[in-house]
Every structure is written in C-alpha cells, then in structure tokens.
Design a protein around this motif. Sequence first.
Motif, PDB file in Angstrom:
ATOM      1  N   ASP A 197      45.282  46.000  41.373  1.00 52.20           N
ATOM      2  CA  ASP A 197      45.635  44.918  42.297  1.00 52.20           C
ATOM      3  C   ASP A 197      46.771  45.287  43.249  1.00 52.20           C
ATOM      4  O   ASP A 197      47.279  44.437  43.971  1.00 52.20           O
ATOM      5  N   GLY A 218      39.645  43.885  37.606  1.00 51.73           N
ATOM      6  CA  GLY A 218      39.831  42.697  38.424  1.00 51.73           C
ATOM      7  C   GLY A 218      38.584  42.158  39.073  1.00 51.73           C
ATOM      8  O   GLY A 218      38.658  41.265  39.917  1.00 51.73           O
ATOM      9  N   LYS A 242      38.137  41.573  49.607  1.00 47.45           N
ATOM     10  CA  LYS A 242      37.824  42.382  48.429  1.00 47.45           C
ATOM     11  C   LYS A 242      36.316  42.489  48.210  1.00 47.45           C
ATOM     12  O   LYS A 242      35.815  43.500  47.728  1.00 47.45           O
TER      13      LYS A 242
END
Length: 333
Positions: free
Chosen positions: A106, A135, A171
């Motif tokens: 992250d 993640g 993302k």
Amino acid sequence: MNNTLTPAPNNLAEPGDPTCTRSDGDPKDLAEARHLPRRPRVLLVCPSGAIGGMERVVVRLGRQLATLGWDPSVVFASGEDDEAFVRWAQGQGVVAEPSAAVQRYDQPRSLADMLAFARMVRTYKPDVVNLHYGGGHMAAKDVGVIRLATRAACVVNVHLPVPWTEAGRKKKVLTRLAARWSAGTVAHSNSIRELLVSAGIAAHRVTLIPNGGQSPEGEHSKQDSRTALGIPLNAFAVGCLARMAPVKRQADLIEAVTLMGTAVPTAFLVLAGDGPDRAALEALAATRLPGRHVFLGELTGTPDQFFSAIDVLALSSTVEGLPMVYIEAALRG
C-alpha cells in the motif's frame, strides 16, 4: 499444500554456476558440472514482515517448491521486527531475508524505490519472480520493473478481495495493467478471482489455487492441550488464530465473549497470534474478561495443540480471502 505445483524444468547449468560445482575444484569435474542440470531459481517476494496468512502461504510455497526441484529464495519487506520473522520462517524450514528494497503493497513507489527493487531482484538472478499482495490489487510498478530489468517471468498472487469501490478506480486500472505485463495471476478464492476479472483481466489469465492447510501431526488430547496452554479444563473455549491488526477486529470478539458470559458463564477466550494491536487488546481483555482469557502469542510449529484445546473457532475480520485457519480447523474435524 495443493496439487497444482509441478516439478522444476530440467534447465542446463550456466557456466560457472556455483550450484553445480564440486568442492575439490578439479578442472575436469568443473567442466562436467557445467553440463549438469541446475535448479531453476524462483524469487518469492512478500511485501510484509508480519506473520499472517499471506506470509504463511509464501513460506510454505517456498518450502514445497524446494521439494519439487526449484531453488527458492524468500524476501520480505523489512520492518520493526525482522529477526522475529526470520526465526519464524526458519522454524517452518525456510530461509527468509528482509530487504528495504521491498515496499509494502500500500506504499507509493518512487523512482529510487523502483531502482532499488530492480537491483535487488537482479541480485538473485531468478527465472521466475512470484509477487504476493494482500490488498486485493497489484502494484503495476513492481511488475513493470521485473519486465524491464530482468528476463524473469512474473507471476502475481492476490490474497484478499477488497472491493474496487473501496480500493478505488486508479488501483483497478493499475491492477489490469499489471496483469497484462505478468506471465499469470493467481487468486486464492473465487471471490478474489471474480474481483480480478471484474477489473478487466481475462478470465483465462487468472488461475484459481485455493490455499492449503497443514495436516495434523499426531494426536493431542483436549485435557493435555488445555493444561499446556493455560486454559481451564471446564471452559467453553472460543479460539481465534490471527494477526493482531485492525482488519482482524479482535476487539469485537472480546466484546462478544464478554456478552456470552451471561448465558455461558464458562466462556473463555483464547487469542493466538501477534501484531501491532496486541498491547491494546491485552488491556481491553484485562478489563472486559478478567480471568477469562489467555494470549498465546505467535504459535511455533503446528497449530495442533491450539485446535485441540478450543471448542469454537471464531474470526471477526472485516474482510478475508480464503483464511488458512479455516482450512486447518476443518482438517482437524
């Protein structure tokens, strides 16, 4: 762990490869050694130095790949307690090395970070680089570095199904790009696979490999296990084996077992694992469950004694992929 791993290919040794030389250094022997097959090298990169489900998968994968003829190296992100992680990995039969060049999943990657990562990867001269992310998304910069700086194939494992509404559109786009640059993507549950496909990754490029669990070793009686772990023999033991971090929400579990006490006076909480929330959880349990809890810390070896001692396994996590602890509990009935 799973039945999808295959033996390593029979590559020829590189000239001067130290894995194929003999101790006496005889020129004739060295010449012959150049024609012996060398084990292909796989670099497993873990963007975390905490001991949790993803880290257990990485370490076990490294251990099993070694039995199949690969030469694995495990590198993890350097953190606050590298020595503890190294000791834990050694207890699992794997040599793991911390590296400041490995960024947590992250964290943003600067140009300097990417150059350091490239140098680190090249040091190991891998044939395959296996990246792991907890993640729900992939770091396109990591995959791009491997593609540009090495000839290694890159395989990416995703361990957690974080919705794109939470992760964000950026993302999602970068994950799709990372998948295009990689040789393949591995999802550890159907929910993770569906999430990756929804990002625009072709379904045939996402391989589903469910996590495996460690089989029981021998038999452990409940009485002996409870005595060893400090659990009352007459307790109704609720157990949780997980990293002590915000996403695991053990504080909620402490409150739940506190409420159970009204209907089940013998309710007793058994918390195994470690992490940044441990001190706060210990303080909360001391207030809410005085005399009705135990903290076991990080378990070494197999979790057989833990499972034998408890009556119920509970996880209070906000989100999970396919928790290994569920599989290990099922293997023990």
